[in-house]
Write a protein that holds these residues in place. Structure first.
Motif, PDB file in Angstrom:
ATOM      1  N   SER A  31       0.818  -1.221   0.000  1.00  0.00           N
ATOM      2  CA  SER A  31       0.000   0.000   0.000  1.00  0.00           C
ATOM      3  C   SER A  31       0.848   1.266   0.000  1.00  0.00           C
ATOM      4  O   SER A  31       0.354   2.330  -0.378  1.00  0.00           O
ATOM      5  CB  SER A  31      -0.938   0.008   1.213  1.00  0.00           C
ATOM      6  N   ALA A  32       2.110   1.149   0.403  1.00  0.00           N
ATOM      7  CA  ALA A  32       2.993   2.318   0.426  1.00  0.00           C
ATOM      8  C   ALA A  32       4.266   2.001  -0.349  1.00  0.00           C
ATOM      9  O   ALA A  32       5.100   1.216   0.117  1.00  0.00           O
ATOM     10  CB  ALA A  32       3.326   2.696   1.868  1.00  0.00           C
ATOM     11  N   PRO A  33       4.463   2.606  -1.532  1.00  0.00           N
ATOM     12  CA  PRO A  33       5.646   2.302  -2.346  1.00  0.00           C
ATOM     13  C   PRO A  33       6.966   2.615  -1.647  1.00  0.00           C
ATOM     14  O   PRO A  33       7.988   2.024  -1.979  1.00  0.00           O
ATOM     15  CB  PRO A  33       5.476   3.193  -3.573  1.00  0.00           C
ATOM     16  N   ALA A  34       6.956   3.513  -0.674  1.00  0.00           N
ATOM     17  CA  ALA A  34       8.195   3.870   0.026  1.00  0.00           C
ATOM     18  C   ALA A  34       8.808   2.662   0.740  1.00  0.00           C
ATOM     19  O   ALA A  34      10.008   2.650   1.032  1.00  0.00           O
ATOM     20  CB  ALA A  34       7.923   4.986   1.033  1.00  0.00           C
ATOM     21  N   HIS A  35       8.004   1.638   0.995  1.00  0.00           N
ATOM     22  CA  HIS A  35       8.497   0.436   1.694  1.00  0.00           C
ATOM     23  C   HIS A  35       8.913  -0.682   0.735  1.00  0.00           C
ATOM     24  O   HIS A  35       9.183  -1.804   1.166  1.00  0.00           O
ATOM     25  CB  HIS A  35       7.416  -0.088   2.648  1.00  0.00           C
ATOM     26  N   ALA A  36       8.979  -0.399  -0.561  1.00  0.00           N
ATOM     27  CA  ALA A  36       9.303  -1.443  -1.552  1.00  0.00           C
ATOM     28  C   ALA A  36      10.650  -2.100  -1.276  1.00  0.00           C
ATOM     29  O   ALA A  36      10.806  -3.308  -1.453  1.00  0.00           O
ATOM     30  CB  ALA A  36       9.277  -0.861  -2.959  1.00  0.00           C
ATOM     31  N   THR A  37      11.610  -1.325  -0.785  1.00  0.00           N
ATOM     32  CA  THR A  37      12.939  -1.907  -0.512  1.00  0.00           C
ATOM     33  C   THR A  37      12.972  -2.675   0.800  1.00  0.00           C
ATOM     34  O   THR A  37      13.979  -3.298   1.123  1.00  0.00           O
ATOM     35  CB  THR A  37      14.009  -0.799  -0.483  1.00  0.00           C
ATOM     36  N   ASP A  38      11.873  -2.628   1.559  1.00  0.00           N
ATOM     37  CA  ASP A  38      11.786  -3.381   2.815  1.00  0.00           C
ATOM     38  C   ASP A  38      11.329  -4.819   2.611  1.00  0.00           C
ATOM     39  O   ASP A  38      11.302  -5.612   3.560  1.00  0.00           O
ATOM     40  CB  ASP A  38      10.809  -2.688   3.785  1.00  0.00           C
ATOM     41  N   LEU A  39      10.969  -5.153   1.378  1.00  0.00           N
ATOM     42  CA  LEU A  39      10.490  -6.505   1.082  1.00  0.00           C
ATOM     43  C   LEU A  39      11.639  -7.499   1.250  1.00  0.00           C
ATOM     44  O   LEU A  39      12.756  -7.281   0.765  1.00  0.00           O
ATOM     45  CB  LEU A  39       9.962  -6.537  -0.359  1.00  0.00           C
ATOM     46  N   ALA A  40      11.373  -8.573   1.969  1.00  0.00           N
ATOM     47  CA  ALA A  40      12.411  -9.615   2.136  1.00  0.00           C
ATOM     48  C   ALA A  40      12.726 -10.238   0.781  1.00  0.00           C
ATOM     49  O   ALA A  40      11.829 -10.398  -0.062  1.00  0.00           O
ATOM     50  CB  ALA A  40      11.932 -10.681   3.117  1.00  0.00           C
ATOM     51  N   PRO A  41      14.009 -10.575   0.539  1.00  0.00           N
ATOM     52  CA  PRO A  41      14.353 -11.185  -0.752  1.00  0.00           C
ATOM     53  C   PRO A  41      13.630 -12.510  -0.962  1.00  0.00           C
ATOM     54  O   PRO A  41      13.320 -13.216  -0.002  1.00  0.00           O
ATOM     55  CB  PRO A  41      15.851 -11.407  -0.665  1.00  0.00           C
ATOM     56  N   ALA A  42      13.364 -12.817  -2.221  1.00  0.00           N
ATOM     57  CA  ALA A  42      12.726 -14.103  -2.551  1.00  0.00           C
ATOM     58  C   ALA A  42      13.680 -15.234  -2.195  1.00  0.00           C
ATOM     59  O   ALA A  42      14.888 -15.109  -2.374  1.00  0.00           O
ATOM     60  CB  ALA A  42      12.387 -14.161  -4.025  1.00  0.00           C
ATOM     61  N   PRO A  43      13.153 -16.350  -1.663  1.00  0.00           N
ATOM     62  CA  PRO A  43      14.035 -17.483  -1.311  1.00  0.00           C
ATOM     63  C   PRO A  43      14.641 -18.123  -2.536  1.00  0.00           C
ATOM     64  O   PRO A  43      14.144 -18.018  -3.604  1.00  0.00           O
ATOM     65  CB  PRO A  43      13.099 -18.444  -0.567  1.00  0.00           C
TER      66      PRO A  43
END
Length: 196
Positions: free
Chosen positions: A184-196
């Motif tokens: 919902s907030a693009p500013a957190h896109a880099t907070d996504l855990a990497p894909a396994p």
């Protein structure tokens, strides 16, 4: 011995000799059976040659490790989860407040997570959906139907959605090889855990 007896004896003797000689001649005339070429003996294989090597076990390829299912504790990096807690946002699993695309991801089996501040309208929603091979085209149509367009902003694979009237923020969906994530907030896109 009279001459007659002697003659008879001589004849008998002579006849026996002739008979004997005739028998020997006949025996000499009959040829012994010619030796036939016997087939050359086939060498029987030695026991070591006939015994086959023990069958080698065919090793089947090891199955690919099954990744741990994503949870609200693992969808973001540990640092991001800690930062949300420090800002007073508490986790409410399974909620997708007012986002149609997030609801579709959750209905398809995605993991839905919303962090919010109690008694306020501050919240952040993430829904992550695993995507199998061959499903990308179908989800691309779903994104387009919901008004999401590919922008690669702020990260590669990002599709920007329409601005939400309540927040004034345009949510994003991040398309990757094995998953699609709504944020919902693009500013957190880099907070996504990497894909396994």
């Amino acid at each position: 011995m009279t001459a007659r007896t002697a003659t008879t004896a001589a004849r008998l003797l002579l006849g026996g000799t002739v008979l004997l000689a005739g028998s020997l001649m006949l025996a000499g005339c009959t040829s012994a059976p010619e030796p036939t070429a016997s087939p050359s003996p086939t060498a029987s294989p030695s026991p070591s040659a006939t015994s086959t090597a023990p069958p080698t076990e065919t090793s089947e390829p090891a199955p690919a490790p099954v990744p741990e299912p994503v949870t609200c504790d693992t969808v973001l990096t540990p640092e991001a989860t800690s930062a949300l807690a420090e800002q007073g946002l508490e986790l409410r699993e399974g909620t997708t407040p007012g986002y149609p695309l997030a609801e579709q991801f959750a209905a398809a089996g995605g993991t839905a997570c919303t962090w919010s501040v109690r008694q306020s309208d501050i919240f952040f929603t993430v829904v992550q959906l695993p995507v199998a091979d061959g499903e990308h085209d179908a989800w691309a149509r779903v994104l387009a139907e919901n008004g999401y367009t590919p922008t690669d902003d702020p990260v590669p694979g990002a599709h920007t959605g329409p601005v939400e009237p309540g927040t004034g923020i345009a949510p994003i969906a991040i398309v990757e090889t094995t998953r699609i994530t709504f944020m919902s907030a693009p500013a957190h896109a880099t907070d996504l855990a990497p894909a396994p």
